[in-house]
Design a protein around this motif. Structure first.
Motif, PDB file in Angstrom:
ATOM      1  N   LYS A 147       0.891  -1.197   0.057  1.00 25.95           N
ATOM      2  CA  LYS A 147       0.083   0.027  -0.048  1.00 25.95           C
ATOM      3  C   LYS A 147       0.798   1.227  -0.056  1.00 25.95           C
ATOM      4  N   ASN A 148       1.939   1.192   0.702  1.00 28.77           N
ATOM      5  CA  ASN A 148       2.807   2.217   0.781  1.00 28.77           C
ATOM      6  C   ASN A 148       4.303   1.976   0.844  1.00 28.77           C
ATOM      7  N   ILE A 149       5.180   2.966   0.955  1.00 26.39           N
ATOM      8  CA  ILE A 149       6.855   2.842   1.091  1.00 26.39           C
ATOM      9  C   ILE A 149       6.907   1.998   2.520  1.00 26.39           C
ATOM     10  N   PHE A 150       6.433   2.356   3.255  1.00 29.53           N
ATOM     11  CA  PHE A 150       6.706   1.649   4.552  1.00 29.53           C
ATOM     12  C   PHE A 150       6.645   0.019   4.248  1.00 29.53           C
ATOM     13  N   LEU A 202       8.321  11.453  -7.595  1.00 29.50           N
ATOM     14  CA  LEU A 202       7.889  10.158  -7.527  1.00 29.50           C
ATOM     15  C   LEU A 202       9.053   9.320  -6.772  1.00 29.50           C
ATOM     16  N   VAL A 203       8.847   8.018  -6.514  1.00 28.76           N
ATOM     17  CA  VAL A 203       9.687   7.128  -6.128  1.00 28.76           C
ATOM     18  C   VAL A 203       9.466   5.924  -6.567  1.00 28.76           C
ATOM     19  N   LEU A 204      10.066   5.358  -7.246  1.00 27.08           N
ATOM     20  CA  LEU A 204      10.228   3.885  -7.854  1.00 27.08           C
ATOM     21  C   LEU A 204      10.858   2.808  -7.106  1.00 27.08           C
ATOM     22  N   GLY A 205       9.949   1.959  -6.687  1.00 27.93           N
ATOM     23  CA  GLY A 205      10.298   0.749  -5.742  1.00 27.93           C
ATOM     24  C   GLY A 205      10.643  -0.369  -6.651  1.00 27.93           C
ATOM     25  N   ILE A 206      11.731  -1.117  -6.424  1.00 23.11           N
ATOM     26  CA  ILE A 206      11.937  -2.106  -7.303  1.00 23.11           C
ATOM     27  C   ILE A 206      12.683  -3.262  -6.460  1.00 23.11           C
ATOM     28  N   PHE A 232       5.575   2.468  -8.439  1.00 26.33           N
ATOM     29  CA  PHE A 232       5.569   4.057  -8.206  1.00 26.33           C
ATOM     30  C   PHE A 232       4.895   4.611  -6.914  1.00 26.33           C
ATOM     31  N   PHE A 233       5.601   5.396  -6.242  1.00 31.22           N
ATOM     32  CA  PHE A 233       4.890   5.681  -5.055  1.00 31.22           C
ATOM     33  C   PHE A 233       5.006   7.330  -5.150  1.00 31.22           C
ATOM     34  N   ASP A 234       3.972   8.051  -4.456  1.00 29.95           N
ATOM     35  CA  ASP A 234       4.062   9.501  -4.520  1.00 29.95           C
ATOM     36  C   ASP A 234       4.752   9.866  -3.265  1.00 29.95           C
ATOM     37  N   LYS A 235       5.753  10.911  -3.654  1.00 30.41           N
ATOM     38  CA  LYS A 235       6.924  10.922  -2.669  1.00 30.41           C
ATOM     39  C   LYS A 235       6.397  11.632  -1.288  1.00 30.41           C
ATOM     40  N   ALA A 236       5.418  12.900  -1.477  1.00 29.86           N
ATOM     41  CA  ALA A 236       4.933  13.366  -0.433  1.00 29.86           C
ATOM     42  C   ALA A 236       4.027  12.486   0.435  1.00 29.86           C
TER      43      ALA A 236
END
Length: 368
Positions: A226-229, A274-278, A343-347
Motif C-alpha cells: 500500500k505504501n513505502i513503509f 515520485l519514488v520507484l520501488g524495485i 511508483f509511490f508518491d513522494k509526499a
C-alpha cells in the motif's frame, strides 16, 4: 467458533496514545501475524487480546463474546511467551498439566491431555525432565504443549522464537505451522521478523506507530504494498527505492539525470516527485547498456550474493543468483526488470494505482 474481532481498539498510557483505533477481523482457524518494527504496538495489542492490558476504548470479541471486562483465565485463550515461563521445579508433564490442575480437572483427564499434546510435539521422552535439562527448542515445545492441553479458542504467541538460534528458528517455524495445520485453531502471532511473517501467516497485519498500515496475505503485501513503509518492511533484502520525476508524459528521470521511456505511466503531472520501488532480485547485469552502478559491498551467502551498489548517488541492493566476478569500486551496467516494480508518491508515500491495482507500467527502457 473461534473468530476474533478487534473493533476500533485504542490504548493510552496517560496522555500518550499507543494504539490508534485498530480494526482487525480474524476468521475461525486463521493464522494471523502482527508484524512491525520495535515499538509499533504489536505486543501491546496482543496483551490486550489476552486481558493482560486494559483497553482504553473499543471492543475485543472472541467467539462472538465481548471480552473487554473478562479476566485472562475467562477468555478461553492460551498464550505462549517469549521467555517460555516454565516452572523450574516442575517436570515437563507437571508444567504442561498445571493449568488443568488449577482448573480442578481429574488426574486421569490431565494425564490423557498431557499425553496427547506430548505425542503431537514429540515430547514423550522428556516428560520426566525439568526445564533446566532441556534445550531452548524443547522448552518452547513444552510451552506450546501447556497451551495445547487447555484446548483454547485462540492461541496467542508473543515473539516465541526470538531467543533461539537461526537454525532452530527455521525448524520451530515449520513445527508451529505444522501444529496449526493439525489443530486448525485460531492463532495470533507477534513478531518483528518479516521472514517469520511471510513464511507462516495466512494473513499479515502490518503495524507502524500503533496504526494498521495494511492487512493481507503474504503475497498480496509483497506484490501490492500500500505504501513505502510496507514495501520496504516486507522482503529480504528490502525493496530498493529510486527518486525521480515524470517528464514529457512518458519518461522517468532519475535524480541524477538518467532517463527511461515508460510504456505506461502513473496519472501524475510532469515534474511530480515520485519514488520507484524495485526488488533487489529484479536488477540484472548488462553487457553494454544500462545504468552505471558502482560496487560498494559484496556479501556472498552461498546460493546467492547480495551486492550493495551506488546508482547516481542512491544506494541499491542487487541480488545475484549466478556466480559473478565482482570487486569493490568496480562499475557495472545494470538493467531494471520493472514488471513487478511500483511508483509511490513522494509526499504521501502511497503507492500510485491503489492497493489492488496492477503495476503502473509493463516495461522500463533502461536498456540492456
Amino acid at each position: 467458533m473461534s473468530t476474533l474481532s478487534i473493533n476500533n481498539v485504542k490504548k493510552s498510557f496517560g496522555e500518550v496514545d499507543i494504539i490508534h483505533g485498530v480494526d482487525v477481523e480474524i476468521d475461525d482457524g486463521e493464522f494471523v501475524i502482527l508484524v512491525g518494527p520495535s515499538g509499533c504496538g504489536k505486543s501491546t495489542l496482543l496483551r490486550m487480546i489476552a486481558g493482560l492490558e486494559t483497553i482504553s476504548s473499543g471492543e475485543i470479541i472472541i467467539g462472538g463474546r465481548v471480552v473487554n471486562n473478562l479476566r485472562p483465565k475467562d477468555r478461553d485463550i492460551a498464550m505462549v511467551f517469549q521467555n517460555y515461563a516454565l516452572y523450574p521445579q516442575m517436570t515437563v508433564a507437571q508444567n504442561m498439566g498445571f493449568a488443568l490442575e488449577l482448573a480442578g480437572a481429574k488426574k486421569e483427564e490431565i494425564r490423557k491431555k498431557v499425553g496427547e499434546a506430548a505425542d503431537i510435539l514429540g515430547l514423550e521422552p522428556l516428560l520426566d525432565r525439568k526445564p533446566s535439562q532441556l534445550s531452548g527448542g524443547q522448552r518452547q515445545r513444552v510451552a506450546m504443549g501447556r497451551a495445547i492441553v487447555r484446548d483454547p479458542k485462540v492461541f496467542l504467541f508473543d515473539e516465541p522464537l526470538s531467543n533461539l538460534d537461526a537454525k532452530l528458528r527455521v525448524k520451530m517455524r515449520a513445527e508451529i505451522k505444522s501444529l496449526h495445520q493439525r489443530l486448525k485453531t485460531t492463532i495470533v502471532y507477534v513478531t518483528h521478523d518479516q521472514i517469520e511473517a511471510m513464511t507462516m501467516a495466512d494473513k499479515i497485519v502490518v503495524l507502524q506507530g500503533g496504526r494498521v498500515e495494511q492487512i493481507g496475505t503474504p503475497l498480496e503485501l509483497y506484490d501490492r504494498p500500500k505504501n513505502i513503509f510496507v514495501a520496504g518492511f516486507l522482503g529480504s533484502p528490502a525493496m530498493n527505492f529510486l527518486e525521480g520525476v515524470i517528464e514529457d508524459g512518458g519518461t522517468f528521470v532519475l535524480k541524477g539525470g538518467a532517463r527511461a521511456a515508460l510504456h505506461s505511466t502513473p496519472a501524475v503531472a510532469d515534474g511530480a516527485p515520485l519514488v520507484l520501488g524495485i526488488r533487489p532480485e529484479d536488477l540484472a547485469l548488462c553487457a553494454e547498456d544500462g545504468i552505471d552502478a558502482v560496487v560498494k559491498v559484496i556479501e556472498p551467502t552461498g546460493s546467492e550474493t547480495h551486492v550493495a551498489v551506488e546508482v547516481e548517488g542512491q544506494e541499491l541492493t542487487w541480488v545475484v543468483r549466478d556466480r559473478v566476478d565482482l570487486s569493490f569500486g568496480q562499475t557495472v551496467k545494470l538493467s531494471l526488470k520493472t514488471s513487478n516494480a511500483h511508483f509511490f508518491d513522494k509526499a504521501t508515500e502511497r503507492r500510485l494505482g491503489g492497493v489492488d491495482g496492477l503495476p503502473q507500467f509493463e516495461e522500463m527502457g533502461f536498456p540492456c
